[in-house]
Design an enzyme around this catalytic site. Structure first.
Site, PDB file in Angstrom:
ATOM      1  N   GLN A  70       2.697  -0.217   2.620  1.00  0.00           N
ATOM      2  CA  GLN A  70       3.100  -0.654   1.282  1.00  0.00           C
ATOM      3  C   GLN A  70       2.096  -1.666   0.750  1.00  0.00           C
ATOM      4  O   GLN A  70       1.547  -2.458   1.516  1.00  0.00           O
ATOM      5  CB  GLN A  70       4.486  -1.306   1.326  1.00  0.00           C
ATOM      6  CG  GLN A  70       5.591  -0.423   1.849  1.00  0.00           C
ATOM      7  CD  GLN A  70       5.824   0.800   0.995  1.00  0.00           C
ATOM      8  OE1 GLN A  70       5.679   0.767  -0.209  1.00  0.00           O
ATOM      9  NE2 GLN A  70       6.158   1.903   1.639  1.00  0.00           N
ATOM     10  N   LYS A  71       1.933  -1.647  -0.554  1.00  0.00           N
ATOM     11  CA  LYS A  71       0.910  -2.482  -1.186  1.00  0.00           C
ATOM     12  C   LYS A  71       1.073  -3.963  -0.807  1.00  0.00           C
ATOM     13  O   LYS A  71       0.094  -4.654  -0.536  1.00  0.00           O
ATOM     14  CB  LYS A  71       0.991  -2.325  -2.694  1.00  0.00           C
ATOM     15  CG  LYS A  71      -0.340  -2.536  -3.371  1.00  0.00           C
ATOM     16  CD  LYS A  71      -0.240  -2.131  -4.833  1.00  0.00           C
ATOM     17  CE  LYS A  71      -1.611  -2.011  -5.459  1.00  0.00           C
ATOM     18  NZ  LYS A  71      -1.524  -1.383  -6.778  1.00  0.00           N
TER      19      LYS A  71
END
Lengths: 185, 388
Positions: A70-71
């Site tokens: 995830q970012k």
């Protein structure tokens, strides 16, 4: 005796390899690791943090670090770079929109000095999904041919869902690391 | 792995203890403890430089060969020690065992080296063509000699003297190095960049070619996957049969209603505003990005929600849904109906509601308390089952 030869000796004794799995979120990193370890892949939540799997592969012990993509947690990837023998970059071949993101993150990763010696395996995952790009197309999009010539790399199409291609990829990675680190016995 | 190590260790021990085993197994020898006992006794006597013949017969076995051997050994040891002591007190070397005389010797050599160093420097300044290599080598040798002198005498010198003399030596070495590099700078080994053999124009051409290639490759356009894109105020319907469709894309939609019936593999949703999305089961994952004011009724194995604002999600999910950079999102269980949805759900292994829809992970809220970014939609505000 140089430091390198000491490290080599230690590694030779232990026959251990440290493998870092990274890639954008939703690319299938955890599924790949679980599939190759023969575990149930039907219920996998997006990785919050990381998982470590230790498995025996041929005569080697693989320590696979599967880090969430995830970012928000990509900035923590760098905490796992140290002593990485093999880097597995997982691409969701069906996610065409984010291929630019994927290229950007991979380019950043390959600039990292601590990973400069690591062999790179690119998994073009989700080949079972109709409409997914082929490994050749992924290689073109990611411009893998323009990579530093000293890097050992390979792209393999796979499907973590069916398990196809996973062993081919890991076979190459383990052999490549072994030929770099361990003296043939 | 561990076993191998253990084996190696045990082999080492065997090799070391082998002679002892042999001596123990031979009956004509005294037992091991006795030999050790004698050796321990011998140690202090030889060290104190005292002849200790009385110790030799003490507690010895009656075997005459052993006695003879033992006596010979004692004699050898004491001779050795005698010779060492006499060497040390050798009158021809006054430096021994006296800090003062050592310091005198050290300072003399040091001064000699220093003066010759300055001499060499002067010569090189006035006449750079002169070959000073033998001079420099001689100095390097005498510094080594000086180092050896310190090492030999370090056992009786006070620690301070050892340290200061070592410091002096390293200073001398440094000075010699700098003088050497000044006198014959090219002799020193170093890595050098070889000048590029390629002529300049060729280089620029290759760089240009690479850049051109890069431009071409970055503009490498991939075909679009099936989906609904850039629509406004429409009702978009699609029915999937069998495994005909893999991925499906919904992007840039405003005020639309989307109805997707049947199973498919993966769904990408991007940039939606005020839309209503109803889908059948998705076998793989759903990725939702940049949505605002939307209503989703979706089922999937994995659901990721990024950059969502003020949206409601009616989910059936095998794993924990996640949100990232989102706010005002609410969750409720899946409520959808169409002809054959039961078999589709079964086929996709999504036929039971595992309750995972309520276990949302907020990647930007890693605390134990409830994230302020999402909530469970109160029963009273939920929609009725939607029939599409």
């Amino acid at each position: 005796m140089g430091l390198l030869s000491i490290i080599r000796k230690i590694k030779r004794k232990e026959k251990e390899m440290r493998i870092l799995m990274v890639g954008l979120d939703n690319s299938g990193k955890t599924t790949i690791v679980l599939k190759i370890n023969g575990e149930d892949t039907s219920v996998i939540s997006p990785t919050l943090g990381f998982n470590i799997k230790t498995m025996t592969y041929d005569k080697y012990t693989l320590n696979i670090w599967d880090v969430g993509g995830q970012k928000t947690i990509r900035s923590y990837w760098r905490n796992y770079f140290e002593q990485t023998d093999g880097l597995v970059w997982v691409v969701d071949s069906s996610d065409l929109r984010r291929l630019d993101d994927c290229k950007f993150e991979l380019d950043n990763l390959l600039k990292e000095e601590r990973l400069s010696g690591a062999s790179l395996l690119v998994f073009a995952n989700k080949q079972d999904i109709q409409g997914a790009l082929s490994p050749e197309e992924i290689a073109k999009v990611l411009n893998l041919d323009a990579m530093d010539k000293s890097r050992h790399w390979r792209i393999v199409g796979c499907s973590a869902y069916t398990g196809e291609g996973l062993l081919e990829g890991f076979d190459w990675l383990v052999q490549d690391i072994a030929s770099r680190i361990y003296v043939l016995d | 792995m561990l076993n191998q190590r253990d084996q190696q260790v045990s082999i080492d021990i065997k090799q070391v203890s082998n002679p002892l085993h042999i001596s123990l197994s031979r009956t004509d020898r005294p037992p091991l403890w006795r030999l050790q006992h004698q050796l321990i006794k011998l140690l202090p006597t030889t060290m104190n430089d005292q002849q200790a013949p009385s110790a030799t017969t003490d507690g010895m076995s009656t075997d005459p060969t052993i006695q003879r051997k033992h006596a010979a050994m004692i004699e050898r040891l004491s001779n050795l020690h005698q010779s060492r002591v006499s060497n040390k007190t050798d009158p021809k070397d006054p430096s021994f065992e006296s800090t003062k005389s050592f310091l005198l010797l050290f300072t003399n050599s040091k001064q000699a080296i220093e003066s010759s160093l300055t001499q060499v420097q002067q010569i090189s300044d006035t006449d750079p063509t002169q070959d000073l290599k033998p001079e420099l080598e001689k100095m390097s040798l005498s510094i080594t000699e000086l180092e050896k002198l310190v090492a030999e005498n370090s056992y009786f010198l006070p620690p301070y003297e050892v340290r200061s003399s070592l410091k002096t030596i390293s200073d001398l070495k440094q000075t010699l190095d700098s003088v050497t590099s000044k006198v014959k700078p090219r002799k020193k080994f170093s890595f050098k960049n070889r000048p590029a053999k390629k002529p300049e124009p060729a280089n620029t051409i290759t760089i240009e070619a690479i850049e051109n290639e890069r431009e071409q490759q970055s503009s490498y356009k991939v075909k679009d996957s099936p989906g609904f894109r850039s629509k406004e105020n429409e009702i978009l319907t699609k029915e999937f049969k069998g495994s005909e469709i893999g991925e499906f894309v919904l992007s840039d939609l405003t005020n639309c209603e989307v109805r997707l019936r049947g199973c498919f593999r993966t769904l990408f949703i991007n940039r939606l505003k005020n839309c209503k999305i109803y889908t059948g089961p998705v076998l793989g994952s759903i990725l939702i990005e940049e949505v605002e004011g939307c209503l989703f009724v979706v089922a999937s194995h994995q659901i990721r929600i990024h950059d969502a604002k003020e949206s409601d999600f009616y989910l059936r999910c095998r794993s924990r849904p996640i949100i990232e950079r989102s706010s005002g999102v609410r969750f409720a269980p899946y409520r959808l109906c169409y002809d054959g949805i039961e078999s589709d759900l079964r086929e996709s292994n999504l036929d039971d509601d595992t309750g995972s829809w309520a276990n949302v992970d907020d990647f930007q809220w890693l605390r134990a308390v409830q994230s302020p970014n999402w909530s469970i939609l109160p029963e009273s505000q939920r929609i009725d089952t939607v029939n599409i």
